[in-house]
Design an enzyme around this catalytic site. Structure first.
Site, short mmCIF file in Angstrom:
data_model
loop_
_atom_site.label_atom_id
_atom_site.label_comp_id
_atom_site.label_asym_id
_atom_site.label_seq_id
_atom_site.Cartn_x
_atom_site.Cartn_y
_atom_site.Cartn_z
N CYS A 57 0.82 -1.22 0.00
CA CYS A 57 0.00 0.00 0.00
C CYS A 57 0.85 1.27 0.00
CB CYS A 57 -0.95 -0.01 1.19
SG CYS A 57 -2.00 -1.46 1.17
N HIS B 101 -3.53 6.67 2.71
CA HIS B 101 -3.91 5.39 2.11
C HIS B 101 -5.29 5.00 2.65
CE1 HIS B 101 -4.17 1.37 0.87
NE2 HIS B 101 -3.91 0.84 2.05
N ASN C 72 -10.01 -0.73 -0.21
CA ASN C 72 -8.55 -0.62 -0.20
C ASN C 72 -8.01 -1.09 -1.55
OD1 ASN C 72 -5.81 -1.03 0.16
ND2 ASN C 72 -6.00 -1.98 2.17
N1 ACO Z 1 -17.70 -9.88 9.09
C1 ACO Z 1 -18.11 -10.17 10.35
N2 ACO Z 1 -17.26 -10.49 11.35
C2 ACO Z 1 -15.94 -10.50 11.07
C3 ACO Z 1 -15.45 -10.20 9.77
C4 ACO Z 1 -16.38 -9.89 8.76
N3 ACO Z 1 -16.01 -9.58 7.50
N4 ACO Z 1 -14.10 -10.29 9.80
C5 ACO Z 1 -13.75 -10.61 11.05
N5 ACO Z 1 -14.86 -10.76 11.83
C6 ACO Z 1 -14.94 -11.09 13.23
C7 ACO Z 1 -13.71 -11.79 13.75
O1 ACO Z 1 -13.78 -13.19 13.51
C8 ACO Z 1 -13.77 -11.46 15.23
O2 ACO Z 1 -14.70 -12.32 15.85
P1 ACO Z 1 -14.45 -12.85 17.37
O3 ACO Z 1 -14.44 -11.59 18.20
O4 ACO Z 1 -15.62 -13.73 17.59
O5 ACO Z 1 -13.13 -13.54 17.32
C9 ACO Z 1 -14.36 -10.04 15.25
O6 ACO Z 1 -15.03 -9.87 13.99
C10 ACO Z 1 -13.33 -8.95 15.42
O7 ACO Z 1 -12.26 -9.18 14.49
P2 ACO Z 1 -11.02 -8.23 14.40
O8 ACO Z 1 -10.06 -8.78 13.37
O9 ACO Z 1 -10.50 -7.96 15.77
O10 ACO Z 1 -11.72 -6.89 13.83
P3 ACO Z 1 -11.10 -5.45 13.66
O11 ACO Z 1 -11.92 -4.47 14.36
O12 ACO Z 1 -9.61 -5.43 13.89
O13 ACO Z 1 -11.35 -5.18 12.09
C11 ACO Z 1 -10.07 -5.14 10.05
C12 ACO Z 1 -10.74 -6.01 11.12
C13 ACO Z 1 -11.14 -4.36 9.34
C14 ACO Z 1 -9.34 -6.05 9.06
C15 ACO Z 1 -9.06 -4.16 10.72
O14 ACO Z 1 -8.27 -4.88 11.64
C16 ACO Z 1 -8.13 -3.45 9.75
O15 ACO Z 1 -8.56 -2.60 8.99
N6 ACO Z 1 -6.81 -3.72 9.83
C17 ACO Z 1 -5.77 -2.94 9.15
C18 ACO Z 1 -5.73 -3.17 7.69
C19 ACO Z 1 -4.58 -2.40 7.09
O16 ACO Z 1 -4.40 -1.22 7.33
N7 ACO Z 1 -3.73 -3.08 6.33
C20 ACO Z 1 -2.56 -2.43 5.77
C21 ACO Z 1 -2.75 -2.04 4.37
S1 ACO Z 1 -3.27 -3.36 3.31
C22 ACO Z 1 -1.95 -3.80 2.24
O17 ACO Z 1 -0.82 -3.44 2.43
C23 ACO Z 1 -2.27 -4.69 1.07
#
Ligand code: ACO
Length: 332
Positions: A113, A254, A284
Site C-alpha cells: 500500500c 492510504h 482498499n
Molecule cells: N464480518 C463479520 N465479522 C468478522 C469479519 C467480517 N467480514 N471479519 C472478522 N470478523 C470477526 C472476527 O472473527 C472477530 O470475531 P471474534 O471476536 O468472535 O473472534 C471479530 O469480527 C473482530 O475481528 P477483528 O479482526 O479484531 O476486527 P477489527 O476491528 O480489527 O477489524 C479489520 C478487522 C477491518 C481487518 C481491521 O483490523 C483493519 O482494517 N486492519 C488494518 C488493515 C490495514 O491497514 N492493512 C494495511 C494495508 S493493506 C496492504 O498493504 C495490502
C-alpha cells in the site's frame, strides 16, 4: 533541478461489489463492514481486464492533463502487488508498450500500500539527480485476483483500480515536491503477506503452496501498528519541514480503513474538509489508493494549483511512507 507533481489521472472499473453482495458470499454483514472499515462498496475489474490495462488508462489521462508529449517521458514506474505476471515481465513495461512509449526505462516497485509513495520518491531522486526529466508514476492493482473470496477477514476490504501521476523537472522551487519519507520493517512480514508461490514458500508447506497466491492478513495487529506508524510518520515529516498541519490543504492517506484515517486525522487536529476520503466507494486498492484519491479531489474541482497535499501510507512489508507535495498542475 526539482521534481514537480504535474498531473493526475485514474481509472475505476465499472463493476461494483457491494457489502450486500458480500453478505451472500461469506458470513458478514453490511453493518459489520461499515462500522469496522467505513467501506460500502469496491470496484472489481472485468474478467479480461488486467492491472496493466487499468494502469495504462489512468496514465493516458495523467499524460493528457500534464501537457507533456509522450516522447518527452523517459521513465515509467508501476507500484503494484498484483502484477499482470508473477516475476516477469514487469507490469510497467507492458503499460509503457500499451501507451506507445518508446524504449522508456520501466520497472515495478513492490511496497504494497506504500508503493505509490515509494515510486514517487524514486521519481523525485531520478529527476533531482538530472538523470530523468519526466517520470510517469502509476499505482495499479487488480487485487481481486489475489483475494480469497472465502476469507471474510480480507475479502471485504479490497478493490481494483489504478491511478497515475506525471512528475516532471522544474527549476521553480515553489512547484517542488518538498520531502518524502519511506521506511520498512521486515520483522513484521507475516502480518500481511501472499505466502504462496515464491521461493520462500517452497520448503515451507507444500499444501499451502497449492492453495493459490492469496493475501493473508492479521488485521487487528496490523491495525494497531498502522495507526501508530502513520501518525508518527506524518508528525515527523511536518516537524522536519517546519510545516503546521493547518497549512496542509489536502491530507491524502492510504484508504485502508476509515477508523485508521480518523485516528490519524484527529492526532493531527485536522478538520474534516482537510481529509480526503474515498474508502467508502473504492475500499482498499493498495498501491492505487492514493493516486485514485488525488484524482477524486482533482475531478471534483477541489484540487487547485499550489495547494499542499500530505500523503501518508502503510502496508505489507511492513512498509510506510509520507510525502509533502504541492500540486503543480492546473486545477479542473
Ligand atoms: N464480518 C463479520 N465479522 C468478522 C469479519 C467480517 N467480514 N471479519 C472478522 N470478523 C470477526 C472476527 O472473527 C472477530 O470475531 P471474534 O471476536 O468472535 O473472534 C471479530 O469480527 C473482530 O475481528 P477483528 O479482526 O479484531 O476486527 P477489527 O476491528 O480489527 O477489524 C479489520 C478487522 C477491518 C481487518 C481491521 O483490523 C483493519 O482494517 N486492519 C488494518 C488493515 C490495514 O491497514 N492493512 C494495511 C494495508 S493493506 C496492504 O498493504 C495490502
Amino acid at each position: 533541478m526539482y521534481a514537480a507533481f504535474r498531473s493526475i489521472g485514474a481509472y475505476v472499473p465499472s463493476k461494483v461489489l457491494t457489502n450486500s453482495d458480500l453478505e451472500a458470499m461469506v458470513d458478514t454483514s453490511d453493518e459489520w463492514i461499515t462500522k469496522r472499515t467505513g467501506i460500502k462498496e469496491r470496484h472489481i475489474a472485468a474478467e479480461n481486464e488486467t492491472t496493466s490495462d487499468m494502469g495504462a488508462k489512468a496514465a493516458e489521462l495523467a499524460i493528457k492533463r500534464s501537457g507533456i508529449a509522450k516522447h518527452e517521458i523517459d521513465m515509467l514506474i508501476c507500484a503494484t502487488i498484483s502484477p499482470d505476471y508473477f516475476c516477469m515481465p514487469s507490469t510497467a513495461t507492458i503499460i509503457a508498450t500499451k501507451l506507445g512509449l518508446d524504449k522508456v526505462t520501466a520497472f515495478d516497485i513492490s511496497a504494497a500500500c506504500t508503493g505509490f509513495i515509494y515510486a514517487l520518491s524514486v521519481a523525485k531522486a531520478f529527476i533531482e539527480s538530472g538523470m530523468k526529466k519526466n517520470v510517469l508514476v502509476v499505482g495499479a492493482e487488480r487485487l481481486s485476483s489475489i483475494t480469497d473470496y472465502t476469507d471474510r477477514g480480507t475479502c471485504i476490504l479490497f478493490g481494483d483500480g489504478a491511478g497515475a501521476a506525471l512528475i516532471s523537472a522544474t527549476e521553480d522551487k515553489n512547484e517542488a515536491i518538498i520531502d518524502i519519507h519511506t521506511g520498512s520493517d521486515g520483522s513484521f512480514a507475516d502480518l500481511l503477506m501472499t505466502p504462496n508461490g515464491g521461493s520462500g514458500s517452497l520448503h515451507d508447506n507444500p499444501e499451502r503452496e497449492a492453495a493459490g497466491c492469496f493475501m493473508q492478513m492479521k488485521g487487528n495487529e496490523t491495525f494497531k501498528i498502522a495507526v501508530r506508524t502513520l501518525t508518527s510518520d506524518v508528525v515527523e515529516i511536518l516537524e522536519q519541514n517546519n510545516i503546521a498541519s493547518s497549512d496542509v490543504k489536502h491530507f491524502v492517506p492510504h484508504q485502508a480503513n476509515y477508523r485508521i484515517i480518523k485516528a490519524v486525522g484527529d492526532a493531527l487536529n485536522l478538520a474534516d474538509e482537510q481529509v480526503v476520503l474515498t474508502v467508502e466507494k473504492y475500499g482498499n486498492t493498495s498501491g492505487a489508493s492514493i493516486p485514485m484519491a488525488i484524482n477524486d479531489i482533482y475531478e471534483s474541482g477541489r484540487l487547485q494549483n499550489g495547494e499542499l497535499m500530505l500523503l501518508d501510507a502503510f502496508g505489507g512489508g511492513l512498509t510506510w511512507g509520507s510525502a509533502l507535495v504541492p500540486f503543480a498542475g492546473k486545477g479542473k
